[in-house]
Scaffold this motif. Structure first.
Motif, PDB file in Angstrom:
ATOM      1  N   GLY A 268      -6.524  -3.900  -4.986  1.00  0.00           N
ATOM      2  CA  GLY A 268      -5.444  -3.917  -5.943  1.00  0.00           C
ATOM      3  C   GLY A 268      -5.970  -4.295  -7.317  1.00  0.00           C
ATOM      4  N   GLN A 269      -5.060  -4.312  -8.289  1.00  0.00           N
ATOM      5  CA  GLN A 269      -5.445  -4.571  -9.666  1.00  0.00           C
ATOM      6  C   GLN A 269      -5.586  -6.062  -9.957  1.00  0.00           C
ATOM      7  OE1 GLN A 269      -2.386  -4.046  -8.669  1.00  0.00           O
ATOM      8  NE2 GLN A 269      -1.047  -5.429  -9.826  1.00  0.00           N
TER       9      GLN A 269
ATOM     10  N   ALA B  46       0.854  -1.188   0.000  1.00  0.00           N
ATOM     11  CA  ALA B  46       0.000   0.000   0.000  1.00  0.00           C
ATOM     12  C   ALA B  46       0.885   1.231   0.000  1.00  0.00           C
ATOM     13  CB  ALA B  46      -0.897  -0.004   1.231  1.00  0.00           C
ATOM     14  N   SER B  47       0.579   2.170  -0.884  1.00  0.00           N
ATOM     15  CA  SER B  47       1.377   3.393  -0.957  1.00  0.00           C
ATOM     16  C   SER B  47       0.467   4.614  -0.939  1.00  0.00           C
ATOM     17  CB  SER B  47       2.222   3.393  -2.232  1.00  0.00           C
ATOM     18  OG  SER B  47       1.398   3.377  -3.374  1.00  0.00           O
TER      19      SER B  47
ATOM     20  N   CYS C  18      -5.736  -8.047  -3.634  1.00  0.00           N
ATOM     21  CA  CYS C  18      -5.451  -7.515  -2.315  1.00  0.00           C
ATOM     22  C   CYS C  18      -6.555  -6.531  -1.932  1.00  0.00           C
ATOM     23  CB  CYS C  18      -4.103  -6.804  -2.349  1.00  0.00           C
ATOM     24  SG  CYS C  18      -3.606  -6.039  -0.812  1.00  0.00           S
ATOM     25  N   ASN C  19      -6.920  -6.544  -0.673  1.00  0.00           N
ATOM     26  CA  ASN C  19      -7.979  -5.672  -0.164  1.00  0.00           C
ATOM     27  C   ASN C  19      -7.495  -5.070   1.146  1.00  0.00           C
ATOM     28  OD1 ASN C  19     -10.239  -5.808   2.116  1.00  0.00           O
ATOM     29  ND2 ASN C  19     -11.229  -5.150   0.230  1.00  0.00           N
ATOM     30  N   ALA C  20      -7.735  -3.778   1.326  1.00  0.00           N
ATOM     31  CA  ALA C  20      -7.300  -3.156   2.580  1.00  0.00           C
ATOM     32  C   ALA C  20      -8.243  -2.028   2.963  1.00  0.00           C
ATOM     33  CB  ALA C  20      -5.885  -2.617   2.437  1.00  0.00           C
ATOM     34  N   VAL C  21      -8.458  -1.896   4.256  1.00  0.00           N
ATOM     35  CA  VAL C  21      -9.184  -0.745   4.791  1.00  0.00           C
ATOM     36  C   VAL C  21      -8.126   0.207   5.341  1.00  0.00           C
ATOM     37  CG1 VAL C  21     -10.850   0.074   6.468  1.00  0.00           C
ATOM     38  CG2 VAL C  21     -11.210  -2.119   5.328  1.00  0.00           C
ATOM     39  N   LEU C  22      -8.008   1.350   4.687  1.00  0.00           N
ATOM     40  CA  LEU C  22      -6.930   2.282   4.991  1.00  0.00           C
ATOM     41  C   LEU C  22      -7.484   3.604   5.494  1.00  0.00           C
ATOM     42  CD1 LEU C  22      -4.791   1.680   1.782  1.00  0.00           C
ATOM     43  CD2 LEU C  22      -4.566   0.558   4.012  1.00  0.00           C
ATOM     44  N   VAL C  23      -6.771   4.155   6.465  1.00  0.00           N
ATOM     45  CA  VAL C  23      -7.141   5.444   7.023  1.00  0.00           C
ATOM     46  C   VAL C  23      -6.200   6.501   6.461  1.00  0.00           C
ATOM     47  CG1 VAL C  23      -7.437   6.782   9.129  1.00  0.00           C
ATOM     48  CG2 VAL C  23      -7.888   4.306   9.140  1.00  0.00           C
ATOM     49  N   THR C  24      -6.779   7.495   5.793  1.00  0.00           N
ATOM     50  CA  THR C  24      -5.995   8.617   5.270  1.00  0.00           C
ATOM     51  C   THR C  24      -6.393   9.888   6.010  1.00  0.00           C
ATOM     52  OG1 THR C  24      -7.581   9.250   3.568  1.00  0.00           O
ATOM     53  CG2 THR C  24      -6.016   7.484   3.028  1.00  0.00           C
ATOM     54  N   SER C  25      -5.893  11.012   5.568  1.00  0.00           N
ATOM     55  CA  SER C  25      -6.196  12.280   6.229  1.00  0.00           C
ATOM     56  C   SER C  25      -7.646  12.707   6.030  1.00  0.00           C
ATOM     57  CB  SER C  25      -5.271  13.379   5.705  1.00  0.00           C
ATOM     58  OG  SER C  25      -5.465  13.542   4.312  1.00  0.00           O
ATOM     59  N   THR C  26      -8.292  12.123   5.021  1.00  0.00           N
ATOM     60  CA  THR C  26      -9.646  12.565   4.702  1.00  0.00           C
ATOM     61  C   THR C  26     -10.714  11.512   4.927  1.00  0.00           C
ATOM     62  OG1 THR C  26      -9.317  11.934   2.395  1.00  0.00           O
ATOM     63  CG2 THR C  26      -8.823  14.215   2.984  1.00  0.00           C
ATOM     64  N   SER C  27     -10.335  10.238   4.997  1.00  0.00           N
ATOM     65  CA  SER C  27     -11.366   9.221   5.104  1.00  0.00           C
ATOM     66  C   SER C  27     -10.779   7.874   5.499  1.00  0.00           C
ATOM     67  CB  SER C  27     -12.086   9.071   3.761  1.00  0.00           C
ATOM     68  OG  SER C  27     -11.196   8.544   2.794  1.00  0.00           O
ATOM     69  N   THR C  28     -11.691   6.972   5.831  1.00  0.00           N
ATOM     70  CA  THR C  28     -11.374   5.555   6.006  1.00  0.00           C
ATOM     71  C   THR C  28     -12.127   4.820   4.908  1.00  0.00           C
ATOM     72  OG1 THR C  28     -11.091   5.761   8.390  1.00  0.00           O
ATOM     73  CG2 THR C  28     -11.541   3.554   7.516  1.00  0.00           C
ATOM     74  N   SER C  29     -11.367   4.179   4.020  1.00  0.00           N
ATOM     75  CA  SER C  29     -11.987   3.592   2.838  1.00  0.00           C
ATOM     76  C   SER C  29     -11.403   2.221   2.539  1.00  0.00           C
ATOM     77  CB  SER C  29     -11.767   4.503   1.620  1.00  0.00           C
ATOM     78  OG  SER C  29     -12.294   5.797   1.849  1.00  0.00           O
TER      79      SER C  29
END
Length: 119
Positions: A110-111, A24-25, A95-106
């Motif tokens: 992957g491709q 994840a990047s 690949c599937n991930a629940v990621l927290v960024t500065s604006t949301s959790t989404s």
């Protein structure tokens, strides 16, 4: 921009092994969990395995004892070690991930990477 990039798929003989990776990047604050799904031709996408940030793992019955999911939280990377592969494991693995960024959790996907088990 947040993205998941997979690698490691390929063609393998029945009984063989493969190791998939997913990195994840982007501007990620935290990872809620990461998982692997797969989709065989003509079938719906199905759950394979998941791992929590604490390292708790869970597997589909069809892969239990053969596959192992692991993660390096510092590198935002998850791996899927697949052993004793069977022809019925042939699928595109996502690949599937629940990621927290500065604006949301989404939820991110992957491709996909193709895994073919065949003699």
């Amino acid at each position: 921009q947040v993205q998941l990039v997979e690698s490691g798929g390929g063609l393998v003989l029945p009984g063989g092994s493969l190791r998939l990776s997913c990195a994840a990047s982007g501007s990620i604050f935290n990872i809620d969990h990461m998982a692997w799904y797969r989709q065989a031709p003509g079938k719906q996408r199905e759950y394979v395995a998941a791992i929590s940030p604490a390292g708790t793992t869970n597997y589909a019955d069809s892969v239990k004892g053969r596959f192992a999911i692991s993660t390096d939280n510092a590198k935002n990377t998850v791996w899927l070690q697949m052993n004793s592969l069977k022809p019925e494991d042939t699928a595109v693995y996502y690949c599937n991930a629940v990621l927290v960024t500065s604006t949301s959790t989404s939820t991110y996907w992957g491709q996909g990477t193709q895994v073919t088990v065949s003699s």
